[in-house]
Design an enzyme around this catalytic site. Structure first.
Site, short mmCIF file in Angstrom:
data_model
loop_
_atom_site.label_atom_id
_atom_site.label_comp_id
_atom_site.label_asym_id
_atom_site.label_seq_id
_atom_site.Cartn_x
_atom_site.Cartn_y
_atom_site.Cartn_z
N ASP A 128 0.14 18.12 7.42
CA ASP A 128 1.08 17.01 7.59
C ASP A 128 2.47 17.52 7.98
O ASP A 128 3.48 16.95 7.57
CB ASP A 128 1.16 16.22 6.28
CG ASP A 128 1.82 14.86 6.44
OD1 ASP A 128 1.86 14.37 7.58
OD2 ASP A 128 2.32 14.32 5.45
N CYS A 189 -9.84 -4.19 1.75
CA CYS A 189 -8.55 -3.52 1.91
C CYS A 189 -7.54 -4.44 2.60
O CYS A 189 -6.38 -4.53 2.18
CB CYS A 189 -8.70 -2.21 2.67
SG CYS A 189 -9.38 -2.36 4.34
N CYS A 193 -4.09 -6.09 0.70
CA CYS A 193 -2.78 -5.55 1.10
C CYS A 193 -1.70 -6.53 0.66
O CYS A 193 -1.66 -7.67 1.15
CB CYS A 193 -2.72 -5.33 2.61
SG CYS A 193 -1.11 -4.70 3.18
N CYS A 209 4.74 -2.17 5.30
CA CYS A 209 3.99 -1.36 4.33
C CYS A 209 4.90 -0.83 3.22
O CYS A 209 5.93 -0.21 3.48
CB CYS A 209 3.32 -0.19 5.07
SG CYS A 209 2.36 0.88 3.98
N CYS A 243 -10.90 -0.56 -2.16
CA CYS A 243 -12.03 -0.10 -1.36
C CYS A 243 -13.25 0.24 -2.21
O CYS A 243 -13.16 1.06 -3.14
CB CYS A 243 -11.62 1.13 -0.55
SG CYS A 243 -12.96 1.85 0.43
#
Length: 304
Positions: A128, A189, A193, A209, A243
Site C-alpha cells: 500500500d 454489503c 453501507c 465513505c 458480508c
C-alpha cells in the site's frame, strides 16, 4: 531453481494466509475502470490516485524486466473487539501499523526466494505504498475475487486481510488463474453501507465513505454524512461485517496485530482528554497516526 509451490509453502509457513503468482502484463481493463472512477470524482481529494498512471498500468515500470507479481494476504481480524458502545475504530487499526509488519515479512520471504535464484534476480516489495493495483493483482494471482463492497474476498476466510506484493524479474514455473465471483445475488454489503457510499455493486464513492471521511479527509465531515456517522471515530467496517463470507473470519495469528488492553478499553472521555503526549504513547506504532490527534478530535465532535 525454486518453484512457485516452494514459495507458497514458505509464505504459509511464515504466517501469510494466502499466496499466489500472476504474470506481469499491462492492466488495461482495470485502468479503464479506474479512469472512469476518477473522472466521476469518486476519489474525493485523494489526488495521489491519479498520479503515476503508467506505473499502475504496468508494474514493469517499478522493476525493470519484471515477470511476476507474487501476491500475499495476511489476516488482521482481532480476537477481542472494543465494546460496541465505545467510539468505533476500524479493525485493521487495532494492532501495529500494517505497512511495517507486512514489509518486514515480505522482505523475509524475498530473502528465502533470492537465495535460490541467480544473483541478477531483482525484486521490490510493496505494501500500500506505491502505485500498485493490489486487489487487481491479488485476483490475478488467484487469491480471491472482488466483492460488491470493493474488498478482496478469500473463499473460506473472508475479507479482513492486508495485501502485499513482490514484483520480481523471476519467472514462475506456473501461474495461478483468477477466481470467479462468488457473491451471487447477495447485496448485504450495499444494503448495510450506512452512508450510501456503495452507490451500486463494485462502485464506492469515497466522498460518502466513512473510512475516507474519518481518516484521509482533513476537512469537517459534511453535515449530511455526519448525521449518519453514529459512533464511528476512525474508519468503518459495516460493509465487511455484513458480508456472509466473513462468518469464516478467525483471530489473526500475527502477534503484532493483537491490541493492547489499554487500546481496547479507551472510552469517549479518554479521547476527549487526550493530549499529544498521551496520543503518541498509545498510538506510536499504530496506523491511526494517519489521521493524527487533530483528525480524531475533529471527528470526536461530530460522533454521537
Amino acid at each position: 531453481m525454486i518453484s512457485a509451490n516452494d514459495i507458497k509453502k514458505e509464505a504459509l509457513a511464515m504466517g501469510f494466509d494466502a499466496c499466489g503468482m500472476a504474470r506481469v502484463q499491462p492492466a488495461e481493463g482495470e485502468m479503464e475502470y479506474l479512469d472512469r472512477w476518477l473522472d466521476e470524482g469518486c476519489a474525493a481529494d485523494m489526488d495521489y490516485l491519479s498520479r503515476h498512471r503508467e506505473l499502475r498500468l504496468d508494474p514493469s515500470g517499478l522493476v525493470e524486466q519484471a515477470q511476476t507479481v507474487i501476491s500475499v494476504a495476511l489476516n488482521y481480524y482481532p480476537a477481542k473487539h472494543r465494546a460496541p458502545s465505545d467510539p468505533y475504530i476500524a479493525l485493521y487499526a487495532y494492532g501495529e501499523d500494517y505497512h511495517k509488519v507486512m514489509r518486514r515479512k515480505l522482505k523475509q520471504l524475498w530473502q528465502f526466494i533470492s537465495k535460490q535464484l541467480p544473483p541478477e534476480a531483482k525484486a521490490r516489495c510493496f505494501v500500500d505504498s506505491a502505485p500498485v493495483l493490489e486487489r487487481y493483482w491479488a485476483v490475478k494471482a488467484g487469491l480471491g475475487w472482488i466483492g460488491k463492497n470493493s474488498c478482496l474476498i478469500i473463499p473460506g476466510k473472508g475479507s479482513f486481510f492486508f495485501l502485499g506484493e513482490i514484483v520480481t524479474t523471476w519467472q514462475a514455473d506456473g501461474y495461478d488463474l483468477p477466481m470467479r465471483d462468488h457473491c451471487g445475488s447477495c447485496m448485504r454489503c450495499v444494503e448495510h453501507c450506512p452512508s450510501g457510499a456503495l452507490v451500486r455493486p463494485h462502485h464506492l464513492d469515497a466522498r460518502r465513505c466513512f473510512s475516507y471521511l474519518t481518516i484521509e479527509n482533513r476537512n469537517a465531515i459534511p453535515a449530511e454524512q455526519a448525521a449518519k456517522l453514529g459512533n464511528r471515530l476512525y474508519g468503518c467496517d459495516s460493509c465487511q461485517l455484513a458480508c456472509p463470507w466473513n462468518r469464516f473470519s478467525c483471530a489473526a495469528k500475527e502477534e503484532a496485530f493483537r491490541p493492547t488492553e489499554e487500546f481496547l478499553n479507551l472510552k469517549i472521555d479518554d479521547f476527549r482528554r487526550m493530549n499529544e503526549e498521551e496520543y503518541n504513547r498509545i498510538f506510536a506504532k499504530s496506523a491511526m497516526t494517519r489521521a493524527g490527534l487533530d483528525g480524531l478530535k475533529r471527528t470526536l465532535h461530530q460522533i454521537k
